[in-house]
Design an enzyme around this catalytic site. Structure first.
Site, short mmCIF file in Angstrom:
data_model
loop_
_atom_site.label_atom_id
_atom_site.label_comp_id
_atom_site.label_asym_id
_atom_site.label_seq_id
_atom_site.Cartn_x
_atom_site.Cartn_y
_atom_site.Cartn_z
N GLY A 128 116.91 91.93 60.41
CA GLY A 128 117.16 93.00 61.29
C GLY A 128 117.15 92.61 62.69
O GLY A 128 116.36 93.09 63.48
N SER B 262 119.29 94.79 66.77
CA SER B 262 118.62 95.63 67.90
C SER B 262 117.10 95.64 67.89
O SER B 262 116.44 94.82 66.88
CB SER B 262 118.93 97.01 67.72
OG SER B 262 118.45 97.55 66.35
N GLY B 263 116.52 96.33 68.88
CA GLY B 263 115.04 96.35 69.09
C GLY B 263 114.30 95.09 68.94
O GLY B 263 114.83 94.07 69.55
N ASP C 25 122.03 92.25 54.42
CA ASP C 25 121.33 93.53 54.19
C ASP C 25 120.20 93.22 52.96
O ASP C 25 120.47 92.37 51.92
CB ASP C 25 122.46 94.29 53.15
CG ASP C 25 121.98 95.26 52.48
OD1 ASP C 25 120.76 95.71 52.33
OD2 ASP C 25 122.85 96.20 52.09
N SER D 185 104.74 95.48 60.25
CA SER D 185 104.31 96.95 59.59
C SER D 185 104.38 97.94 60.88
O SER D 185 105.51 97.83 61.47
CB SER D 185 102.95 96.58 59.01
OG SER D 185 102.32 97.80 58.41
N TYR E 25 107.46 106.89 55.17
CA TYR E 25 107.43 105.82 56.11
C TYR E 25 106.09 105.29 56.14
O TYR E 25 106.07 103.85 55.90
CB TYR E 25 107.90 105.90 57.24
CG TYR E 25 107.87 104.92 58.31
CD1 TYR E 25 108.68 103.97 58.42
CD2 TYR E 25 106.85 104.89 59.45
CE1 TYR E 25 108.51 102.82 59.27
CE2 TYR E 25 106.66 103.91 60.32
CZ TYR E 25 107.60 102.95 60.29
OH TYR E 25 107.52 101.86 61.20
#
Length: 270
Positions: free
Chosen positions: A9, A12-13, A53, A131, A145
């Site tokens: 991932g 971004s971020g 993915d 987490s 979530y």
């Protein structure tokens, strides 16, 4: 010897910031994301990127095999990929809830299964699972979530007890609110999950207002990247890592004084 990190991932971020920070610290960085078009500049900086993915075993396998073939080792795995499927528990489609688990829990489990044989063989390794403070604290609309993050915490603790004899450790980073698009995505999902004439419309409004109020513990993606790095490199790793004493304190209150936490949440929601 150059160390090698795999990060999921990274488009971004926090994932993107972590890829850049680990590269600055001299790591060979391998990572990917579904939005491969957002990885061009990272590739130009020497980060090894590809389409990824975490719910696709073939995609995950390719990343792990590539890192091992090119570097011969994997020192750190950072399970960062994840998202928030917000919405009322009554109204969130079960298939959406399952997708949340597929990405946030089973995606982390799958890539870890591929990485562990190499880490056991080399006699060292660190698995850093991203987490959330939401594994312990909660609000309306985040039920699925928060459940995935609580599951990830327990999974990581059990894994750590199993792999520690091989020189491998599994630890948790629990970010609080971050200055990113995460909240917007979560509440966009919440709005999509409302049924027509939903009785929870007012709950959505009040919960959004609640999140707008909680800005005192916000961290930047760059702040969290440094926490990731500490979790990945501490000689004596801790079970949990937090960005701030506020984040840690909220978790402590929720766990040690659940009635106090519930009372404070109810007051804030009025």
């Amino acid at each position: 010897m150059t160390k090698v990190v795999l990060i999921t991932g990274i488009s971004s971020g926090m994932g993107r910031a972590a890829a850049l920070y680990f590269k600055q610290q001299g790591f060979e960085v391998y990572g990917g994301a579904r939005r491969v078009g957002k990885l061009t500049d990272l590739k130009e900086l020497g980060i090894h990127t590809q389409t990824l993915d975490v719910t696709d075993q073939i995609s995950v396998r390719k990343l792990v095999d590539r890192a091992i073939a090119e570097q011969g080792q994997i020192d750190v795995l950072i399970n960062n990929a994840g998202y928030g499927e917000f919405g009322p528990i009554e109204e969130v489609p079960i298939e959406n809830a399952k997708k949340q688990f597929d990405v946030n829990v089973f995606g982390a489990a799958q890539i870890t299964k591929f990485v562990l044989p190499k880490m056991r063989q080399q006699g060292f390794g660190r698995i850093v699972n991203i987490s959330s403070v939401g594994a312990n604290i909660y609000s309306p609309l985040g039920g699925w979530y928060y459940t995935t993050k609580a599951s990830l915490n327990m999974w990581s603790d059990v894994l750590d007890s199993e792999v520690k004899p091989f020189g491998v450790r599994s630890v948790i980073v629990q970010p609080g609110l971050t200055k990113s698009e995460w909240s917007k995505i979560a509440f966009d999902n919440a709005e999509k999950n409302l049924v027509n004439d939903s009785p929870y419309t007012n709950v959505l409004t009040k919960t959004e207002e609640l999140f707008d109020k909680i800005t005192f513990s916000e961290a930047t993606a760059e702040d969290l990247a440094k926490v990731f790095f500490k979790a990945a490199t501490d000689v004596k790793p801790k079970r949990r890592y937090y960005h701030s004493i506020i984040d840690h304190g909220m978790v402590f209150v929720a766990r040690a004084m659940p009635n106090t936490y519930r009372f404070a949440l109810n007051k804030l929601m009025k």
